[in-house]
Design a protein around this motif. Structure first.
Motif, PDB file in Angstrom:
ATOM      1  N   ASP A  16      -8.922   6.238  -0.084  1.00  0.00           N
ATOM      2  CA  ASP A  16      -8.090   7.418  -0.359  1.00  0.00           C
ATOM      3  C   ASP A  16      -8.760   8.376  -1.342  1.00  0.00           C
ATOM      4  N   LEU A  19       0.836  -1.207   0.000  1.00  0.00           N
ATOM      5  CA  LEU A  19       0.000   0.000   0.000  1.00  0.00           C
ATOM      6  C   LEU A  19       0.869   1.256   0.000  1.00  0.00           C
ATOM      7  N   ASP A  20       1.909   1.270   0.827  1.00  0.00           N
ATOM      8  CA  ASP A  20       2.805   2.428   0.863  1.00  0.00           C
ATOM      9  C   ASP A  20       3.508   2.631  -0.474  1.00  0.00           C
ATOM     10  N   LEU A  26      -7.383   1.911  -1.384  1.00  0.00           N
ATOM     11  CA  LEU A  26      -7.201   2.979  -2.361  1.00  0.00           C
ATOM     12  C   LEU A  26      -8.502   3.745  -2.590  1.00  0.00           C
ATOM     13  N   THR A  48       2.429   1.703  -3.437  1.00  0.00           N
ATOM     14  CA  THR A  48       1.448   2.192  -4.404  1.00  0.00           C
ATOM     15  C   THR A  48       1.183   3.678  -4.217  1.00  0.00           C
ATOM     16  N   ARG A  49       1.006   4.090  -2.976  1.00  0.00           N
ATOM     17  CA  ARG A  49       0.754   5.509  -2.701  1.00  0.00           C
ATOM     18  C   ARG A  49       1.942   6.379  -3.099  1.00  0.00           C
TER      19      ARG A  49
END
Length: 296
Positions: A275, A230-231, A272, A233-234
């Motif tokens: 987000d 996740l980190d 996501l 991807t962000r």
């Protein structure tokens, strides 16, 4: 009486000399949600707006290669479209200096459409002269002489998507037994996680079921792995946007594509979406409720 509540749909007519970046501009507008139609004969353009209401913004590409092209004919079409209440027309003219256009043609080694039996320099000169009336009519004039592809994309987005282009995201799950899917940007192998397949009460379920997700997430390796994905991807999303990428696809694979990979894909898509991102999700091995009797 005219419908005063009707909101005009944007229509961008993209034109300019060959080699100035028209194809790139059309592709960027298409990525922004415009319906792209390139080099439709001039006489057919009015028909696009006659049959029915325009469903979404349109990007119309036209240049001198059009078989019935002439500056007076194109100007007539522009004025006709500008007078239609149902569309909001913008004429985008992409220009470039003659020496730059000539260099671009030299790099592609193609014949110039206006000088097929002569030098490209003659074709460039002829086309620039021909396009002067259209250039003078343009609503937006962009000189691409000093722009690379990425800079031109950014400039088109500045004019037609000032809020910024949304990067389309897709998250998939798949089975390594059936091969990796095509066109994936990032692939993560989650076969190291504890496999629900070996639990009789979970075998016939899949990673969209809460019981399977709880079992996979109970593996002590799940949380650090998922957090790092996740980190990552962000971190990458802004860089991909700056590069001009319009789509990012992420896939998780496991043995059967039923449990672990589905759980990871569901988890990432949910995070996501929280987000504020638009995310599509596909579970390849679950389509049509396909079930293979293989560990997943």
């Amino acid at each position: 009486m005219p419908d005063t509540d009707h909101k005009a749909v944007p229509a961008v007519l993209v034109t300019g000399p060959s080699g100035a970046g028209r194809t790139t501009a059309i592709n960027v507008l298409e990525d922004l949600g415009f319906e792209a139609i390139d080099n439709l004969p001039l006489r057919l353009l009015p028909g696009l707006f006659d049959a029915a209401a325009v469903p979404r913004p349109m990007a119309l590409g036209l240049d001198s290669r059009n078989r019935d092209f002439s500056p007076p004919a194109l100007l007539d079409v522009i004025e006709m479209l500008a007078g239609r209440s149902e569309i909001e027309l913008t004429v985008l003219y992409l220009d470039a200096q003659a020496d730059v256009l000539l260099q671009r043609y030299s790099e592609t080694r193609r014949r110039h459409p206006l000088a097929p039996a002569e030098s490209p320099a003659e074709g460039v000169r002829r086309e620039l002269d021909l396009m002067v009336p259209i250039r003078d009519r343009a609503d937006i004039l962009l000189d691409t002489s000093a722009m690379n592809v990425h800079q031109l994309k950014a400039e088109i987005e500045r004019w037609f998507a000032p809020e910024g282009r949304a990067l389309a995201l897709s998250v998939q799950s798949f089975s390594y037994k059936r091969g990796m899917p095509h066109g994936i940007d990032m692939v993560f192998d989650c076969r190291f996680l504890t496999n629900p397949y070996w639990q009789p009460d979970l075998r016939q379920l899949n990673g969209t079921d809460a019981a399977v997700q709880d079992y996979v997430r109970a593996d002590t390796r799940f949380a650090p792995f998922f957090d790092r994905v996740l980190d990552l991807t962000r971190m990458l999303l802004p860089a991909y946007r700056e590069e001009g990428k319009s789509h990012l696809s992420i896939a998780f694979g496991c043995t059967g594509g039923q449990h672990r990979s589905v759980t990871l894909a569901e988890s990432l898509a949910k995070a996501l979406a929280e987000d504020g991102l638009q995310v599509s999700i596909r579970h390849r091995e679950l389509q049509g409720q396909h079930r293979s009797e293989r560990p997943g």
